[in-house]
Design a protein around this motif. Structure first.
Motif, PDB file in Angstrom:
ATOM      1  N   ALA A 507       0.828  -1.202   0.000  1.00 21.46           N
ATOM      2  CA  ALA A 507       0.000   0.000   0.000  1.00 21.46           C
ATOM      3  C   ALA A 507       0.866   1.259   0.000  1.00 21.46           C
ATOM      4  O   ALA A 507       0.567   2.233  -0.706  1.00 21.46           O
ATOM      5  N   ASP A 508       1.953   1.242   0.779  1.00 16.72           N
ATOM      6  CA  ASP A 508       2.851   2.395   0.822  1.00 16.72           C
ATOM      7  C   ASP A 508       3.482   2.646  -0.549  1.00 16.72           C
ATOM      8  O   ASP A 508       3.612   3.787  -0.990  1.00 16.72           O
ATOM      9  N   PHE A 509       3.866   1.570  -1.209  1.00 17.35           N
ATOM     10  CA  PHE A 509       4.459   1.731  -2.535  1.00 17.35           C
ATOM     11  C   PHE A 509       3.437   2.271  -3.531  1.00 17.35           C
ATOM     12  O   PHE A 509       3.743   3.190  -4.311  1.00 17.35           O
ATOM     13  N   LEU A 510       2.244   1.692  -3.551  1.00 12.46           N
ATOM     14  CA  LEU A 510       1.227   2.138  -4.502  1.00 12.46           C
ATOM     15  C   LEU A 510       0.905   3.617  -4.315  1.00 12.46           C
ATOM     16  O   LEU A 510       0.611   4.324  -5.279  1.00 12.46           O
ATOM     17  N   ALA A 511       1.004   4.087  -3.075  1.00 11.76           N
ATOM     18  CA  ALA A 511       0.743   5.508  -2.813  1.00 11.76           C
ATOM     19  C   ALA A 511       1.766   6.394  -3.512  1.00 11.76           C
ATOM     20  O   ALA A 511       1.444   7.520  -3.926  1.00 11.76           O
ATOM     21  N   THR A 512       2.992   5.883  -3.694  1.00  9.86           N
ATOM     22  CA  THR A 512       4.022   6.703  -4.339  1.00  9.86           C
ATOM     23  C   THR A 512       3.775   6.870  -5.826  1.00  9.86           C
ATOM     24  O   THR A 512       4.351   7.765  -6.453  1.00  9.86           O
ATOM     25  N   ILE A 513       2.932   5.992  -6.428  1.00 11.38           N
ATOM     26  CA  ILE A 513       2.626   6.147  -7.857  1.00 11.38           C
ATOM     27  C   ILE A 513       1.144   6.498  -8.051  1.00 11.38           C
ATOM     28  O   ILE A 513       0.598   6.345  -9.141  1.00 11.38           O
ATOM     29  N   GLY A 654      15.250  -5.389  -8.851  1.00  7.77           N
ATOM     30  CA  GLY A 654      15.543  -5.328  -7.433  1.00  7.77           C
ATOM     31  C   GLY A 654      16.286  -4.062  -7.100  1.00  7.77           C
ATOM     32  O   GLY A 654      17.166  -3.633  -7.860  1.00  7.77           O
ATOM     33  N   VAL A 655      15.926  -3.442  -5.985  1.00  5.05           N
ATOM     34  CA  VAL A 655      16.585  -2.214  -5.554  1.00  5.05           C
ATOM     35  C   VAL A 655      17.018  -2.395  -4.110  1.00  5.05           C
ATOM     36  O   VAL A 655      16.198  -2.686  -3.229  1.00  5.05           O
ATOM     37  N   HIS A 685      18.806   4.440  -0.404  1.00  3.31           N
ATOM     38  CA  HIS A 685      17.725   3.504  -0.699  1.00  3.31           C
ATOM     39  C   HIS A 685      16.423   3.990  -0.071  1.00  3.31           C
ATOM     40  O   HIS A 685      16.326   4.150   1.155  1.00  3.31           O
ATOM     41  N   ASP A 686      15.419   4.221  -0.898  1.00  2.81           N
ATOM     42  CA  ASP A 686      14.067   4.534  -0.432  1.00  2.81           C
ATOM     43  C   ASP A 686      13.260   3.238  -0.529  1.00  2.81           C
ATOM     44  O   ASP A 686      12.780   2.865  -1.602  1.00  2.81           O
ATOM     45  N   ASP A 687      13.132   2.514   0.606  1.00  4.58           N
ATOM     46  CA  ASP A 687      12.502   1.194   0.547  1.00  4.58           C
ATOM     47  C   ASP A 687      11.003   1.281   0.291  1.00  4.58           C
ATOM     48  O   ASP A 687      10.404   0.340  -0.221  1.00  4.58           O
ATOM     49  N   THR A 688      10.389   2.393   0.637  1.00  7.10           N
ATOM     50  CA  THR A 688       8.952   2.532   0.385  1.00  7.10           C
ATOM     51  C   THR A 688       8.671   2.662  -1.114  1.00  7.10           C
ATOM     52  O   THR A 688       7.755   2.025  -1.640  1.00  7.10           O
ATOM     53  N   GLY A 694      19.073  10.080  -5.496  1.00  8.27           N
ATOM     54  CA  GLY A 694      20.266  10.879  -5.296  1.00  8.27           C
ATOM     55  C   GLY A 694      20.063  11.920  -4.214  1.00  8.27           C
ATOM     56  O   GLY A 694      19.024  12.585  -4.151  1.00  8.27           O
ATOM     57  N   GLU A 695      21.072  12.082  -3.347  1.00  9.88           N
ATOM     58  CA  GLU A 695      20.941  13.032  -2.236  1.00  9.88           C
ATOM     59  C   GLU A 695      20.928  14.486  -2.703  1.00  9.88           C
ATOM     60  O   GLU A 695      20.206  15.308  -2.147  1.00  9.88           O
ATOM     61  N   ARG A 696      21.731  14.782  -3.708  1.00 10.08           N
ATOM     62  CA  ARG A 696      21.833  16.185  -4.128  1.00 10.08           C
ATOM     63  C   ARG A 696      20.858  16.532  -5.235  1.00 10.08           C
ATOM     64  O   ARG A 696      20.109  17.497  -5.151  1.00 10.08           O
ATOM     65  N   HIS A 697      20.855  15.699  -6.292  1.00 11.49           N
ATOM     66  CA  HIS A 697      20.049  16.023  -7.459  1.00 11.49           C
ATOM     67  C   HIS A 697      18.666  15.381  -7.411  1.00 11.49           C
ATOM     68  O   HIS A 697      17.795  15.750  -8.208  1.00 11.49           O
ATOM     69  N   HIS A 698      18.477  14.409  -6.503  1.00 11.41           N
ATOM     70  CA  HIS A 698      17.176  13.750  -6.285  1.00 11.41           C
ATOM     71  C   HIS A 698      16.682  12.974  -7.493  1.00 11.41           C
ATOM     72  O   HIS A 698      15.495  12.681  -7.608  1.00 11.41           O
ATOM     73  N   ARG A 699      17.608  12.649  -8.405  1.00 13.05           N
ATOM     74  CA  ARG A 699      17.198  11.776  -9.510  1.00 13.05           C
ATOM     75  C   ARG A 699      17.077  10.349  -8.983  1.00 13.05           C
ATOM     76  O   ARG A 699      17.652   9.986  -7.958  1.00 13.05           O
ATOM     77  N   ARG A 700      16.346   9.496  -9.750  1.00 17.99           N
ATOM     78  CA  ARG A 700      15.913   8.223  -9.178  1.00 17.99           C
ATOM     79  C   ARG A 700      16.164   7.049 -10.123  1.00 17.99           C
ATOM     80  O   ARG A 700      16.054   7.164 -11.340  1.00 17.99           O
ATOM     81  N   TRP A 701      16.490   5.913  -9.490  1.00 23.74           N
ATOM     82  CA  TRP A 701      16.479   4.624 -10.171  1.00 23.74           C
ATOM     83  C   TRP A 701      15.374   3.807  -9.501  1.00 23.74           C
ATOM     84  O   TRP A 701      15.463   3.507  -8.315  1.00 23.74           O
ATOM     85  N   THR A 702      14.334   3.463 -10.245  1.00 26.74           N
ATOM     86  CA  THR A 702      13.157   2.842  -9.640  1.00 26.74           C
ATOM     87  C   THR A 702      12.963   1.407 -10.124  1.00 26.74           C
ATOM     88  O   THR A 702      13.320   1.040 -11.246  1.00 26.74           O
ATOM     89  N   LEU A 703      12.376   0.605  -9.265  1.00 27.25           N
ATOM     90  CA  LEU A 703      12.059  -0.783  -9.584  1.00 27.25           C
ATOM     91  C   LEU A 703      11.128  -0.852 -10.788  1.00 27.25           C
ATOM     92  O   LEU A 703      10.177  -0.094 -10.903  1.00 27.25           O
TER      93      LEU A 703
END
Length: 781
Positions: A507-513, A654-655, A685-688, A694-703
């Protein structure tokens, strides 16, 4: 300890021959027992101890303890032993734990481990295990009777020998572990290591002791091959997971003595045109099917479906050597180049395989379904059958699709089309039942005659596969229902519903999308399917499929019924594959007992130990799955070894905080992109959200996202693949909370603001880290 019934000697120290005769008949006595037997006290007792020590030093006695002595070549009544080898007949041989004592002038003999007692739930030991045994001497050999397994020995190390050149002293023989998770290094210091060559694949055991620095010592157990052997991948997986290879000689003898079945105690089913439909490379055929429209006027549109399963229980009797080996293995294990079967070949591919045109013993079930695919009745029979045709999935499907061959053309209208009509009926019931519809594609490794990988292809799911799968599911349900009705214990195949924690994470993950999920809603397969179907064509389809799969529990065997969530069934048991699964054999025996179909049904002992058996075969199943997976990974890595530097399309499956796991689209190969390889930012790692951010630029690698990667390294010995990301990370998500700056980013920001080294000291002090804490004395441990 009992003493022999030798008359007491006159007071005084006995001569050497008398002492040796007494110890020879007693096998082992301590000084106190001998002194009491000869009536010795005081100085005579001390003199006796000295005399025994002299006899041991001269090699006429064995000193078996601090104060115990035994005859040369004798073993004590009981003792700790180590399982040291398995002979060509499959028998285990043990060595008394004190056999390596340098004080022993003559090494005691090895003892053969006796067959385990059926009346006691004993854990089968393996080579390298320490066990407590009772020794018995026969006219031919020493026998060790297992009392208890003390421990499973040191973990077995499977690795490749690397020999270092040394100017002086012995060669430096290291082991390069084939387990890519292993962090330890080992050097071989014991065993027959002089003949080892670089590239030998060996099994070793870590030696005792606490070694804080440098490689740990290990003892060579066995050489199992060469690293450049094409088929070594499967051999390493077999040994790394302790899979038993082959069968005991008594098991082979029982299998060879098996006779073809007759009609005694059986119903003649040879008039039924049952057919087998299996993979093209199937090594055994344990199920056959036949269907026709129900001619009962009270069931319009209904169908009758027969499922005939090989009657393995007829050949594998409870308590037999065949049964012991089958239970120990738990299941057959399948590799790209071989199979390690649960039953000997003469049965698994012979009398227990439903071969075309051959009489075979069967336990069959006749099922009746109404027009909506609901089962309205079933009946089990023990019979004699004869397969009318052996087909592959591809053959059967091609015939239905309009291109029959010489074999399928004559049976297309009479056998195949009625089967497909029955499947259409069962499919209506399946849609109503709503089993979990997760897409989990499989890959097939194709080898040439030399054992080299020539291709890795996707396994195509045909309607023929779905037909056989659904019919077998219904037969399994019938078995569970019948045994419950007769109150006969059985082994269920269970699959519990997801835990509240797992559903909460989903549920937490689905909320992010931006997808809603009520955390308080009980898990239901219909709800999961609704989610999967709603996103089938959307951008998040792959990631949702992956996360829903990870939300599920793992299926297992149990003597208690917890239902099968994935299939959405209240009761379920494995019945249809007794050649390759011990669980199915137990269910067959239970049906024979419940329905009074013979005297070879489930025994009271099997009922008593049902829970232990379920736990054991769950463990063997998972062991086999892991071995199969590792072998395939090694074959895939070998296939890609000459493609290092090439680029591939893949998907992030996998992340983790230490990197991204990527599955290649074309081959299904799995590898890792280490987090340390990303140089544009420091990713956390954002497990949710199942993402690296990325800490500075906040770009993402997503599952679940597609990604292009370059292959940097392929390691056939471990099956490991290392990739480099060629794609760019996704743009920041404006709706996602920004991660807090970590220590690295704070230090990096300070450096950029102050310039290299700062205005004075040239150092940037991190909060919470003092100068003292950086010294050796003040270092935190």
């Amino acid at each position: 300890m009992k003493t022999p019934s030798t008359p007491h000697a006159a007071s005084g120290l006995p001569d050497d021959d008398t002492l040796l005769d007494v110890l020879k008949s007693a096998r082992e006595l301590d000084v106190g027992a001998l002194a009491k037997q000869f009536g010795l006290k005081g100085e005579d007792r001390r003199a006796l101890r000295q005399r025994l020590k002299q006899l041991a030093d001269s090699g006429k006695l064995n000193k078996s303890g601090r104060k115990s002595f035994g005859a040369v070549g004798a073993l004590p009544e009981t003792g700790v032993a180590e399982v040291v080898e398995r002979d060509i007949d499959g028998d285990l041989w043990v060595k008394w734990g004190k056999s390596d004592d340098p004080k022993l002038k003559h090494k005691p003999p090895l003892a053969r481990l006796a067959p385990l007692k059926k009346a006691i739930a004993q854990t089968p030991p393996a080579v390298g295990d320490r066990i407590y045994v009772r020794f018995e001497q026969t006219s031919e050999e020493w026998i060790a009777h297992l009392v208890k397994v003390l421990d499973q020995g040191a973990p077995k190390l499977v690795g490749v020998v690397r020999i270092g050149k040394a100017r002086k002293g012995p060669r430096d023989i290291r082991i390069e572990s084939v387990d890519r998770k292993s962090k330890d290094s080992y050097t071989l210091v014991a065993g027959a290591i002089d003949a080892l060559e670089d590239g030998d694949v060996v099994i070793a055991a870590a030696q005792g002791g606490n070694h804080r620095y440098g490689p740990k010592p290990a003892k060579l157990i066995e050489v199992i091959g060469k690293e450049d052997s094409p088929r070594i991948a499967s051999i390493m997986a077999i040994h790394a997971h302790g899979l038993k290879v082959g069968f005991d000689s008594s098991t082979e003898a029982e299998a060879e003595a098996a006779q073809a079945p007759d009609l005694k105690g059986r119903e003649d089913l040879r008039h039924l045109p049952l057919i087998t439909i299996d993979p093209q490379d199937a090594r055994d055929h344990d199920d056959a099917v036949y269907a026709h429209a129900d001619d009962d006027a009270s069931n319009p549109g209904g169908h009758v479906v027969w499922v005939a399963i090989a009657d393995v229980a007829h050949y594998v009797k409870s308590g037999s050597s065949l049964d012991r080996d089958a239970r120990e293995k738990g299941n057959s294990t399948y590799f790209p180049d071989r199979v390690e079967p649960m039953l000997p070949h003469v049965l698994s591919s012979g009398l227990c395989s439903l071969q075309e045109g051959e009489n075979r013993a069967t336990l069959a079930v006749r099922m009746v379904f109404d027009a909506e695919g609901k089962k309205i009745g079933h009946q089990f029979v023990r019979g004699l059958m004869r397969s009318a045709a052996k087909l592959s999935y591809e053959q059967a499907q091609a015939a239905i699709d309009g291109t029959p061959d010489d074999k399928t053309q004559p049976i297309l209208d009479t056998l195949l089309k009625p089967l497909w009509a029955a499947h259409a009926c069962l499919s209506r019931g399946r849609r109503e039942r709503q089993p979990l519809a997760i897409n989990s594609p499989e890959r097939k490794v194709q080898l040439d005659s030399e054992g080299d990988v020539v291709a890795i292809t996707a396994r195509v799911s045909l309607e023929a596969h779905q037909l056989i799968e659904e019919i077998m599911i219904q037969a399994n349900v019938c078995a569970a229902e019948t045994l419950e009705k007769h109150k006969t214990p059985l082994i269920y195949r269970v699959h519990e519903q997801p835990s509240l924690e797992k559903v909460g994470n989903l549920a937490d993950f689905l909320a992010t999308i931006g997808l809603p999920w009520n955390k308080g809603e009980p898990p239901r397969t219909e709800r999961f399917n609704q989610l999967l179907n709603s996103q089938k064509e959307g951008p998040h389809a792959e990631i949702i499929n992956e996360v829903v799969l990870r939300t599920q529990m793992q299926a297992h065997y149990s003597a208690e019924n917890f239902g099968h969530f994935g299939l959405n069934l209240d009761r379920y048991a494995h019945f249809t594959s007794p050649i390759r699964r011990y669980a199915d054999l137990i269910v067959h025996r239970a049906l024979i007992r419940a329905l009074k179909l013979g005297d070879d049904g489930l025994t009271d002992y099997e009922v008593k130990t049902m829970a232990d058996t379920a736990e054991h075969i769950t463990a063997t199943e998972r062991r086999s799955m892991q071995a199969e997976r590792e072998a395939i990974e090694r074959y895939v890595a070998a296939f890609l070894e000459d493609k290092v530097g090439a680029s591939f399309e893949g998907r992030i499956v996998g992340v983790t905080r230490f990197g991204l796991f990527v599955k290649l689209t074309e081959t299904g190969a799995d590898g890792i992109i280490p987090a340390s390889s990303f140089v544009d930012d420091y990713y956390i790692h954002d497990d949710t959200a199942h993402a690296l951010v990325g800490e500075r630029h906040h770009r993402r690698w997503t599952l679940g996202r597609k990604i292009e990667v370059q292959l940097l390294e392929a390691m056939p010995m471990t099956g490991g693949l290392v990739f480099k990301a060629l794609s760019e990370p996704e743009a920041p998500d404006p709706n996602a909370p920004r991660p807090r700056l970590g220590v690295r980013s704070r230090v990096d920001t300070a450096l950029r603001r102050k310039g290299p080294g700062g205005p004075k000291s040239g150092k940037v002090r991190q909060k919470g880290i003092t100068e003292k804490s950086k010294t050796k004395k003040g270092k935190r441990r």
